[in-house]
Structures are given as C-alpha cells and as structure tokens.
Design a protein around this motif. Structure first.
Motif, PDB file in Angstrom:
ATOM      1  N   HIS A  29      56.352   5.123  44.391  1.00 55.03           N
ATOM      2  CA  HIS A  29      57.574   5.466  44.071  1.00 55.03           C
ATOM      3  C   HIS A  29      57.469   6.173  42.676  1.00 55.03           C
ATOM      4  CE1 HIS A  29      60.113   2.981  47.301  1.00 55.03           C
ATOM      5  NE2 HIS A  29      59.102   3.820  47.853  1.00 55.03           N
ATOM      6  N   VAL A  30      57.052   5.452  41.929  1.00 57.09           N
ATOM      7  CA  VAL A  30      56.941   5.904  40.410  1.00 57.09           C
ATOM      8  C   VAL A  30      56.292   7.270  40.233  1.00 57.09           C
ATOM      9  CG1 VAL A  30      55.795   5.481  38.192  1.00 57.09           C
ATOM     10  CG2 VAL A  30      56.612   3.548  39.544  1.00 57.09           C
ATOM     11  N   PHE A  31      55.206   7.577  40.897  1.00 59.71           N
ATOM     12  CA  PHE A  31      54.589   8.650  41.098  1.00 59.71           C
ATOM     13  C   PHE A  31      55.536   9.858  41.484  1.00 59.71           C
ATOM     14  CE2 PHE A  31      52.783  12.000  43.777  1.00 59.71           C
ATOM     15  CZ  PHE A  31      51.968  12.632  43.024  1.00 59.71           C
ATOM     16  N   TYR A  32      56.365   9.575  42.434  1.00 60.09           N
ATOM     17  CA  TYR A  32      57.031  10.750  42.970  1.00 60.09           C
ATOM     18  C   TYR A  32      58.459  10.883  42.277  1.00 60.09           C
ATOM     19  CZ  TYR A  32      58.642  14.050  46.468  1.00 60.09           C
ATOM     20  OH  TYR A  32      58.980  15.237  47.252  1.00 60.09           O
ATOM     21  N   LEU A  33      59.017   9.871  42.073  1.00 62.36           N
ATOM     22  CA  LEU A  33      60.343   9.857  41.195  1.00 62.36           C
ATOM     23  C   LEU A  33      60.166  10.335  39.883  1.00 62.36           C
ATOM     24  CD1 LEU A  33      62.179   6.580  42.595  1.00 62.36           C
ATOM     25  CD2 LEU A  33      62.191   8.973  43.263  1.00 62.36           C
TER      26      LEU A  33
ATOM     27  N   ASN B 242      37.810  14.029  50.890  1.00 56.45           N
ATOM     28  CA  ASN B 242      39.398  14.066  51.080  1.00 56.45           C
ATOM     29  C   ASN B 242      40.064  14.027  49.636  1.00 56.45           C
ATOM     30  OD1 ASN B 242      39.326  13.343  54.198  1.00 56.45           O
ATOM     31  ND2 ASN B 242      37.878  11.987  53.137  1.00 56.45           N
ATOM     32  N   TYR B 243      40.094  15.130  48.887  1.00 56.15           N
ATOM     33  CA  TYR B 243      40.472  15.102  47.673  1.00 56.15           C
ATOM     34  C   TYR B 243      41.953  14.294  47.637  1.00 56.15           C
ATOM     35  CZ  TYR B 243      43.277  19.324  48.762  1.00 56.15           C
ATOM     36  OH  TYR B 243      44.193  20.075  49.409  1.00 56.15           O
ATOM     37  N   GLN B 244      42.572  14.967  48.680  1.00 53.51           N
ATOM     38  CA  GLN B 244      43.967  14.421  48.777  1.00 53.51           C
ATOM     39  C   GLN B 244      44.397  12.979  48.251  1.00 53.51           C
ATOM     40  OE1 GLN B 244      42.218  15.362  51.328  1.00 53.51           O
ATOM     41  NE2 GLN B 244      43.025  14.457  53.234  1.00 53.51           N
ATOM     42  N   ILE B 245      43.280  11.999  48.588  1.00 50.34           N
ATOM     43  CA  ILE B 245      43.497  10.838  48.248  1.00 50.34           C
ATOM     44  C   ILE B 245      43.452  10.371  46.923  1.00 50.34           C
ATOM     45  CG2 ILE B 245      42.333  10.121  50.463  1.00 50.34           C
ATOM     46  CD1 ILE B 245      40.291   8.656  48.645  1.00 50.34           C
ATOM     47  N   LEU B 246      43.347  11.523  46.046  1.00 46.58           N
ATOM     48  CA  LEU B 246      43.155  10.990  44.652  1.00 46.58           C
ATOM     49  C   LEU B 246      44.665  10.399  44.034  1.00 46.58           C
ATOM     50  CD1 LEU B 246      41.466  14.195  43.116  1.00 46.58           C
ATOM     51  CD2 LEU B 246      40.512  11.785  42.945  1.00 46.58           C
ATOM     52  N   GLU B 247      45.528  10.788  44.616  1.00 51.17           N
ATOM     53  CA  GLU B 247      46.981  10.213  44.497  1.00 51.17           C
ATOM     54  C   GLU B 247      46.857   8.625  44.906  1.00 51.17           C
ATOM     55  OE1 GLU B 247      49.667  12.708  46.619  1.00 51.17           O
ATOM     56  OE2 GLU B 247      49.298  14.466  44.868  1.00 51.17           O
ATOM     57  N   SER B 248      46.257   8.530  46.004  1.00 48.26           N
ATOM     58  CA  SER B 248      46.390   7.171  46.358  1.00 48.26           C
ATOM     59  C   SER B 248      45.617   6.201  45.395  1.00 48.26           C
ATOM     60  CB  SER B 248      45.538   7.170  47.627  1.00 48.26           C
ATOM     61  OG  SER B 248      46.359   7.618  48.804  1.00 48.26           O
ATOM     62  N   LEU B 249      44.550   6.703  45.014  1.00 48.64           N
ATOM     63  CA  LEU B 249      43.722   5.812  43.867  1.00 48.64           C
ATOM     64  C   LEU B 249      44.637   5.411  42.821  1.00 48.64           C
ATOM     65  CD1 LEU B 249      40.291   7.716  43.270  1.00 48.64           C
ATOM     66  CD2 LEU B 249      40.796   5.862  44.817  1.00 48.64           C
ATOM     67  N   GLY B 250      45.597   6.503  42.396  1.00 46.67           N
ATOM     68  CA  GLY B 250      46.490   6.045  41.155  1.00 46.67           C
ATOM     69  C   GLY B 250      47.425   4.981  41.620  1.00 46.67           C
ATOM     70  N   SER B 251      47.934   5.210  42.913  1.00 40.68           N
ATOM     71  CA  SER B 251      48.801   4.141  43.515  1.00 40.68           C
ATOM     72  C   SER B 251      48.449   2.958  43.629  1.00 40.68           C
ATOM     73  CB  SER B 251      49.466   4.760  44.823  1.00 40.68           C
ATOM     74  OG  SER B 251      50.087   5.800  44.610  1.00 40.68           O
ATOM     75  N   PHE B 252      47.164   2.717  43.802  1.00 39.78           N
ATOM     76  CA  PHE B 252      46.347   1.373  43.833  1.00 39.78           C
ATOM     77  C   PHE B 252      45.929   0.814  42.581  1.00 39.78           C
ATOM     78  CE2 PHE B 252      45.554   2.554  48.331  1.00 39.78           C
ATOM     79  CZ  PHE B 252      45.923   1.326  49.109  1.00 39.78           C
ATOM     80  N   GLY B 253      46.113   1.693  41.546  1.00 41.92           N
ATOM     81  CA  GLY B 253      45.766   1.005  40.258  1.00 41.92           C
ATOM     82  C   GLY B 253      44.246   1.239  39.902  1.00 41.92           C
ATOM     83  N   ILE B 254      43.706   2.308  40.818  1.00 42.34           N
ATOM     84  CA  ILE B 254      42.347   2.472  40.444  1.00 42.34           C
ATOM     85  C   ILE B 254      42.117   3.615  39.516  1.00 42.34           C
ATOM     86  CG2 ILE B 254      40.272   3.299  41.710  1.00 42.34           C
ATOM     87  CD1 ILE B 254      41.128   1.797  44.326  1.00 42.34           C
ATOM     88  N   ASN B 255      41.239   3.152  38.567  1.00 43.28           N
ATOM     89  CA  ASN B 255      40.835   4.266  37.473  1.00 43.28           C
ATOM     90  C   ASN B 255      39.549   4.960  37.802  1.00 43.28           C
ATOM     91  OD1 ASN B 255      43.155   3.368  35.907  1.00 43.28           O
ATOM     92  ND2 ASN B 255      41.864   1.514  35.271  1.00 43.28           N
TER      93      ASN B 255
ATOM     94  N   ARG C 297      65.643   9.681  45.685  1.00 45.14           N
ATOM     95  CA  ARG C 297      66.066   8.638  44.751  1.00 45.14           C
ATOM     96  C   ARG C 297      66.604   7.384  45.310  1.00 45.14           C
ATOM     97  NH1 ARG C 297      64.471   9.478  39.559  1.00 45.14           N
ATOM     98  NH2 ARG C 297      64.154  11.686  39.722  1.00 45.14           N
ATOM     99  N   GLN C 298      67.620   8.036  45.979  1.00 45.01           N
ATOM    100  CA  GLN C 298      68.613   6.984  46.477  1.00 45.01           C
ATOM    101  C   GLN C 298      67.703   5.977  47.418  1.00 45.01           C
ATOM    102  OE1 GLN C 298      72.047   8.156  48.623  1.00 45.01           O
ATOM    103  NE2 GLN C 298      73.071   6.316  48.855  1.00 45.01           N
ATOM    104  N   HIS C 299      67.066   6.617  48.518  1.00 40.97           N
ATOM    105  CA  HIS C 299      66.104   5.979  49.697  1.00 40.97           C
ATOM    106  C   HIS C 299      65.127   5.121  48.973  1.00 40.97           C
ATOM    107  CE1 HIS C 299      63.863   5.820  53.355  1.00 40.97           C
ATOM    108  NE2 HIS C 299      62.763   6.168  52.606  1.00 40.97           N
ATOM    109  N   MET C 300      64.502   5.518  48.073  1.00 40.94           N
ATOM    110  CA  MET C 300      63.534   4.552  47.214  1.00 40.94           C
ATOM    111  C   MET C 300      63.983   3.368  46.571  1.00 40.94           C
ATOM    112  SD  MET C 300      60.481   7.290  46.244  1.00 40.94           S
ATOM    113  CE  MET C 300      59.501   8.063  47.590  1.00 40.94           C
TER     114      MET C 300
END
Length: 318
Positions: free
Chosen positions: A88-92, A20-33, A129-132
């Motif tokens: 949020h940081v990743f997306y915005l 599941n390559y798409q979870i690479l973004e999740s790793l970054g959101s968890f702070g996993i290097n 941006r307003q939502h987040m």
C-alpha cells in the motif's frame, strides 16, 4: 495440465530475480534489502526476518498463478500483513504520484481534453486510496486483534471478502481514451507511450495485488478464525469441566461406571443388566451424577469422561 516453474527455498535469490525482474517490487514489500550475494531464498528470508514459506507462496503465485494447496495454516499472517501494508505504501506514496507527474509532463496543459484526462486520473487515484484506506482502518486492525486473541464479534473476513473487488475499471477506461482520442506531436507521443506503459504495469500490479488478497490472504485469515473459534470452544469446555469438578461432590465408583455405560450408548435397562442393579437404581445414579456435575446430556457426560480419563477418545463414537 499447466506446467508451473516452482521456485523453492534452496534456489538462489539472484536466480529468482534474473528470471522474473517484476518481483523486485515484492522484495521491497517484504522489507528485503538488496546486496544478498549468492544466498539462497531461505538464507535471505531468514537473515532479514521474513517467513520463507509465505514469501515463496506469494512469489510463486505472482509469477505463474501457482497456489500451494489448502495448507493455509503454514502461512505467516504477520508476514502477510507486512507485505500488504508495504504494498500500500509503495502504491499510494510512490506509484500514483510518479505516474501523475509523468502524465502532466506528457499532456499539453493548454488542452481541455488533457485537463479532463488528468481529472480522470485523479478520480481513479481517490478510488484506490479509499479502497486501501478501508483495509488499513478495518481489515488489518481486525487481523491484528485476531492474532492477539482479542474478541471481535462485529467483523469477520467474510465481510471484507464479499465487498472486495477489482479497482482497475477507471484505469482501463483512462488508458483507452488516451490511446483512442488524444492527439499528440512526436515529443508528446513518446512521453505518452512511456506513461501508457506505466499505466499498463500499474493495472497489472493492482490486479495481482487483489488476487493475492483473494487467494492467499483471505483464506489464511479464514483458517485463523476457525482455529481461534476451536480454541475458544476448547477453553470454554475445559473451564466448564474444571468448574464442575471442583465444585461438585466426589463421584462414587458406581456412578463412574454408570457414566462410562452412558458414554458407550447403553439404555437404562442395558446399564441395569450390565451392572446387575435395578433400573430405578440406575435412574437414581444418573440423577445424582447430574446434580453433582451439573451435566445432563449424554454429550456432556462424554466430554467429562474423556477429559477425566474414564474412557479413551478412540473408543468413543463422535
């Protein structure tokens, strides 16, 4: 019945990513290097300070929609906050500007329709941006106060839940307009295809982000709110009983027997017969008990009796 592929703590992290390559973004959101070798999910999470159960709850939900029952008490709220804030940081800060840059390169800047499309994208970006920012300024601070045990009477997660909805309508409209109405030459067509692919990924990411909040984050905060309320009630009862006990006169043995009888549901007549005393004497004892303890109800006396070990809680009909 849906056949879920469940990833567990002892699976290799590299296997999870390869599937599941798409979870690479999740790793970054968890702070996993990256660079974790052949370690298991548990080893990677523990080594990088991430709660394994919460990580797997989000990953399995994101991959196949699996929800791990109602055991919201096992979820780490600090880990959830870390994940949502980083998302949020990743997306915005990255995703929105990157797609805008792609869009500018793909559009003919001399075309009025192209300028309108860019204007639509900017309107969408402002809405997101307003939502987040609302979550960052209201929801996350509320949850942090809740974790610290600080009182917050003017807000609750239900307020957020009732007004939390999808924010992808403008994005969907933008994609459809580009596909249906924007003419392009071969070069711009390839660039637009690339932008559209990223817009579709962005739409999917946002929908998934909203579902994580709806089905994992909000239930976890509801559980935390209930636990805090129960704790507050217990503390109040404990303080009340402690205060009453310390400030009151000592109960006599007979008065203790009367309390136990009341807790057992006896009427004044039944108490009198049980203790071989008159009804008037029972009434006098109950009046003295109320004066000493400042407790006038049977429910209050029940709590007093349980806390002071006059009766066993298992023998009380609650």
């Amino acid at each position: 019945m849906r056949d879920y592929k469940m990833y567990e703590a002892d699976d290799k992290m590299i296997t999870l990513i390869a599937d599941n390559y798409q979870i690479l973004e999740s790793l970054g959101s968890f702070g996993i290097n990256l660079g974790f070798g052949d370690k298991t999910v548990r080893e990677v999470c523990e080594g990088q300070g991430v709660d394994t159960y919460t990580f797997l709850a989000i990953v399995n939900f994101s991959i196949n929609g699996y929800r791990a029952g109602d055991d919201n008490g096992r979820l780490s709220v600090p880990t959830l906050l870390l994940y949502l804030k980083a998302s949020h940081v990743f997306y915005l800060d990255y995703q929105i500007p990157a797609i805008r840059k792609e869009l500018i390169e793909a559009l003919d800047d001399g075309d009025n329709l192209a300028r309108l499309i860019l204007k639509m994208y900017d309107a969408y970006a402002r809405e997101i941006r307003q939502h987040m920012k609302y979550e960052e300024q209201n929801v996350f601070p509320y949850v942090e106060k809740l974790l610290k045990g600080e009182p917050e009477d003017e807000y609750g997660i239900e307020t957020f839940s009732k007004h939390h909805g999808q924010t992808t309508q403008k994005l969907r409209e933008l994609k459809n307009i580009i596909i249906k109405y924007l003419p392009s030459d071969a070069l711009h067509n390839n660039q637009l295809m690339a932008v559209l692919t990223d817009l579709y990924k962005s739409e999917h990411w946002l929908a998934q982000h909203a579902e994580v909040e709806d089905y994992i984050f909000i239930p976890a905060i509801r559980h935390l709110e209930r636990r805090k309320k129960q704790s507050d009630v217990s503390v109040k009862i404990s303080k009340m009983i402690s205060r009453n006990t310390e400030s009151s006169e000592t109960l006599s043995e007979r008065e203790r027997e009367v309390i136990v009888s009341v807790v057992q549901g006896m009427t004044n007549k039944e108490i009198a017969d049980h203790l071989f005393i008159s009804i008037n004497t029972v009434i006098t004892h109950r009046r003295n008990i109320a004066r000493k303890l400042q407790i006038h109800s049977a429910a209050g006396l029940t709590i007093y009796a349980i806390v002071n070990n006059l009766v066993d809680i298992s023998a009380v009909k609650l």
